[in-house]
Design an enzyme around this catalytic site. Structure first.
Site, PDB file in Angstrom:
ATOM      1  N   LYS A 181       0.825  -1.208   0.000  1.00  0.00           N
ATOM      2  CA  LYS A 181       0.000   0.000   0.000  1.00  0.00           C
ATOM      3  C   LYS A 181       0.867   1.271   0.000  1.00  0.00           C
ATOM      4  O   LYS A 181       0.650   2.170  -0.793  1.00  0.00           O
ATOM      5  CB  LYS A 181      -0.918   0.059   1.236  1.00  0.00           C
ATOM      6  CG  LYS A 181      -1.892  -1.085   1.368  1.00  0.00           C
ATOM      7  CD  LYS A 181      -2.868  -0.849   2.517  1.00  0.00           C
ATOM      8  CE  LYS A 181      -2.213  -0.741   3.888  1.00  0.00           C
ATOM      9  NZ  LYS A 181      -1.594  -1.977   4.389  1.00  0.00           N
ATOM     10  N   ARG A 217      -9.659   0.733   8.810  1.00  0.00           N
ATOM     11  CA  ARG A 217      -9.215  -0.619   9.151  1.00  0.00           C
ATOM     12  C   ARG A 217     -10.299  -1.413   9.877  1.00  0.00           C
ATOM     13  O   ARG A 217     -10.084  -2.575  10.191  1.00  0.00           O
ATOM     14  CB  ARG A 217      -7.997  -0.519  10.076  1.00  0.00           C
ATOM     15  CG  ARG A 217      -6.656  -0.741   9.386  1.00  0.00           C
ATOM     16  CD  ARG A 217      -5.587  -0.576  10.433  1.00  0.00           C
ATOM     17  NE  ARG A 217      -4.328  -1.184  10.141  1.00  0.00           N
ATOM     18  CZ  ARG A 217      -3.284  -0.576   9.573  1.00  0.00           C
ATOM     19  NH1 ARG A 217      -3.389   0.653   9.143  1.00  0.00           N
ATOM     20  NH2 ARG A 217      -2.141  -1.219   9.441  1.00  0.00           N
ATOM     21  N   ARG A 269      11.886  -5.479   5.409  1.00  0.00           N
ATOM     22  CA  ARG A 269      11.884  -4.132   4.834  1.00  0.00           C
ATOM     23  C   ARG A 269      12.577  -3.092   5.720  1.00  0.00           C
ATOM     24  O   ARG A 269      12.601  -3.207   6.931  1.00  0.00           O
ATOM     25  CB  ARG A 269      10.467  -3.692   4.466  1.00  0.00           C
ATOM     26  CG  ARG A 269       9.538  -3.504   5.628  1.00  0.00           C
ATOM     27  CD  ARG A 269       8.119  -3.245   5.137  1.00  0.00           C
ATOM     28  NE  ARG A 269       7.192  -3.056   6.241  1.00  0.00           N
ATOM     29  CZ  ARG A 269       5.900  -2.820   6.096  1.00  0.00           C
ATOM     30  NH1 ARG A 269       5.359  -2.769   4.903  1.00  0.00           N
ATOM     31  NH2 ARG A 269       5.131  -2.659   7.158  1.00  0.00           N
ATOM     32  N   ARG A 325      11.189  -0.334  11.003  1.00  0.00           N
ATOM     33  CA  ARG A 325      10.090  -0.056  11.916  1.00  0.00           C
ATOM     34  C   ARG A 325      10.146  -0.996  13.104  1.00  0.00           C
ATOM     35  O   ARG A 325      10.374  -2.191  12.931  1.00  0.00           O
ATOM     36  CB  ARG A 325       8.752  -0.224  11.186  1.00  0.00           C
ATOM     37  CG  ARG A 325       8.392   0.964  10.347  1.00  0.00           C
ATOM     38  CD  ARG A 325       7.226   0.707   9.460  1.00  0.00           C
ATOM     39  NE  ARG A 325       6.094   0.076  10.131  1.00  0.00           N
ATOM     40  CZ  ARG A 325       4.914  -0.078   9.560  1.00  0.00           C
ATOM     41  NH1 ARG A 325       4.713   0.353   8.344  1.00  0.00           N
ATOM     42  NH2 ARG A 325       3.930  -0.667  10.204  1.00  0.00           N
ATOM     43  N   ARG A 349      -0.622  -8.439  13.761  1.00  0.00           N
ATOM     44  CA  ARG A 349      -1.115  -7.451  12.784  1.00  0.00           C
ATOM     45  C   ARG A 349      -1.892  -8.129  11.664  1.00  0.00           C
ATOM     46  O   ARG A 349      -2.927  -7.640  11.232  1.00  0.00           O
ATOM     47  CB  ARG A 349       0.058  -6.667  12.185  1.00  0.00           C
ATOM     48  CG  ARG A 349       0.495  -5.526  13.073  1.00  0.00           C
ATOM     49  CD  ARG A 349       1.918  -5.133  12.809  1.00  0.00           C
ATOM     50  NE  ARG A 349       2.116  -4.427  11.564  1.00  0.00           N
ATOM     51  CZ  ARG A 349       3.324  -4.261  11.009  1.00  0.00           C
ATOM     52  NH1 ARG A 349       4.395  -4.778  11.577  1.00  0.00           N
ATOM     53  NH2 ARG A 349       3.440  -3.577   9.894  1.00  0.00           N
TER      54      ARG A 349
HETATM   55  P1  AMP Z   1       0.752   0.750   9.120  1.00  0.00           P
HETATM   56  O1  AMP Z   1       1.922   1.650   8.915  1.00  0.00           O
HETATM   57  O2  AMP Z   1      -0.432   1.135   8.275  1.00  0.00           O
HETATM   58  O3  AMP Z   1       1.121  -0.695   8.972  1.00  0.00           O
HETATM   59  O4  AMP Z   1       0.270   0.948  10.635  1.00  0.00           O
HETATM   60  C1  AMP Z   1       1.107   0.615  11.710  1.00  0.00           C
HETATM   61  C2  AMP Z   1       0.300   0.440  12.960  1.00  0.00           C
HETATM   62  O5  AMP Z   1      -0.372   1.652  13.289  1.00  0.00           O
HETATM   63  C3  AMP Z   1      -0.806  -0.604  12.889  1.00  0.00           C
HETATM   64  O6  AMP Z   1      -0.328  -1.925  13.136  1.00  0.00           O
HETATM   65  C4  AMP Z   1      -1.749  -0.122  13.984  1.00  0.00           C
HETATM   66  O7  AMP Z   1      -1.251  -0.443  15.273  1.00  0.00           O
HETATM   67  C5  AMP Z   1      -1.669   1.393  13.836  1.00  0.00           C
HETATM   68  N1  AMP Z   1      -2.692   1.908  12.894  1.00  0.00           N
HETATM   69  C6  AMP Z   1      -2.461   2.526  11.698  1.00  0.00           C
HETATM   70  N2  AMP Z   1      -3.612   2.878  11.105  1.00  0.00           N
HETATM   71  C7  AMP Z   1      -4.603   2.470  11.933  1.00  0.00           C
HETATM   72  C8  AMP Z   1      -6.029   2.514  11.867  1.00  0.00           C
HETATM   73  N3  AMP Z   1      -6.666   3.063  10.808  1.00  0.00           N
HETATM   74  N4  AMP Z   1      -6.728   1.989  12.904  1.00  0.00           N
HETATM   75  C9  AMP Z   1      -6.113   1.438  13.958  1.00  0.00           C
HETATM   76  N5  AMP Z   1      -4.770   1.349  14.084  1.00  0.00           N
HETATM   77  C10 AMP Z   1      -4.018   1.854  13.084  1.00  0.00           C
END
Ligand code: AMP
Length: 222
Positions: free
Chosen positions: A14, A89, A128, A162, A174
């Protein structure tokens, strides 16, 4: 104005595709993960609270996330349109998004679902890393810097991973959160007739071409 959602589990590409669309079409990438990581980096009390949740692989609560996006889409850099990366999400986030877009008079043109086999996601995620200076993304197996230790784009020498990518257990949590909560919103958008699927296992270039085809057919603003 043209707005879209990139939907898919962690590691489905994404963020990579959002950056390409942003460059090609001048739509702005709104990554809730990046926003949360910026809060963590700032050292605020909110950042400290969410760090624990993110590092464990769990989702941050809906109210917080909905408020974050509601405030963000009102900013002037969203006027041409945006790419939501990592939001919504959950079903609650999806319905709240519809309400806020309606209130702001903004369209939701398409939801692009990145389809990737679960087995390869873990390898994609745990390998990554990014350039600390310019944010360019790399991978231990699939996309190494051309010159070891030097960023292809900016020549920087510092790279970071990360915190939530390193722990295989947190990665599994996740992916489970995706299956149990995020995957449920796919039928929601399917019913609205705006869901499109792309093969997220193809190369970055081929996924991008497929997305470009969809956007062109929908006449995205260039
Ligand atoms: P990402 O970078 O999109 O993989 O997000 C990293 C982490 O941020 C996720 O594993 C969640 O803990 C949190 N997170 C990001 N976006 C959301 C969302 N829309 N709702 C809930 N948690 C989120």
């Amino acid at each position: 104005m043209f707005n879209l959602i990139l939907l898919g589990p962690a590691g489905s590409g994404k963020g990579t595709q959002a950056k390409i669309i942003q460059n090609n079409h001048g739509l702005i990438q709104l990554s809730t993960g990046d926003m949360l990581r910026a809060a963590i980096h700032s050292g605020s009390a909110f950042g400290k609270k969410v760090k624990k949740i993110i590092d464990a692989g769990n989702l941050v609560d809906d109210d917080t996330m909905i408020q974050m996006i509601a405030e963000r889409i009102k900013q002037s850099d969203c006027a041409n349109g945006f790419i939501l990366d990592g939001f919504p999400r959950t079903s609650a986030q999806a319905t709240a998004l519809d309400a806020m877009l309606e209130k702001e008079g903004m369209p939701l043109n398409v939801v692009i679902k990145m389809v990737v086999d679960k087995d390869i996601l873990i390898r994609r995620i745990t390998g990554r890393f990014t350039c600390t200076d310019c944010g360019e993304g790399y991978h231990d197996d699939f996309k190494k810097p051309k010159k070891k230790g030097t960023c292809d784009i900016c020549g920087g020498h510092e790279f970071s991973r990360r915190a939530d990518d390193g722990e295989e257990e947190a990665v599994r949590v996740r992916l489970k959160a995706y299956e149990e909560q995020t995957a449920l919103i796919v039928p929601y958008y399917e019913k609205k007739g705006i869901l499109r699927r792309v093969d997220g296992m193809a190369s970055i270039e081929d996924v991008s071409k497929e997305i470009e085809g969809i956007l062109t057919s929908l006449k995205v603003a260039a």
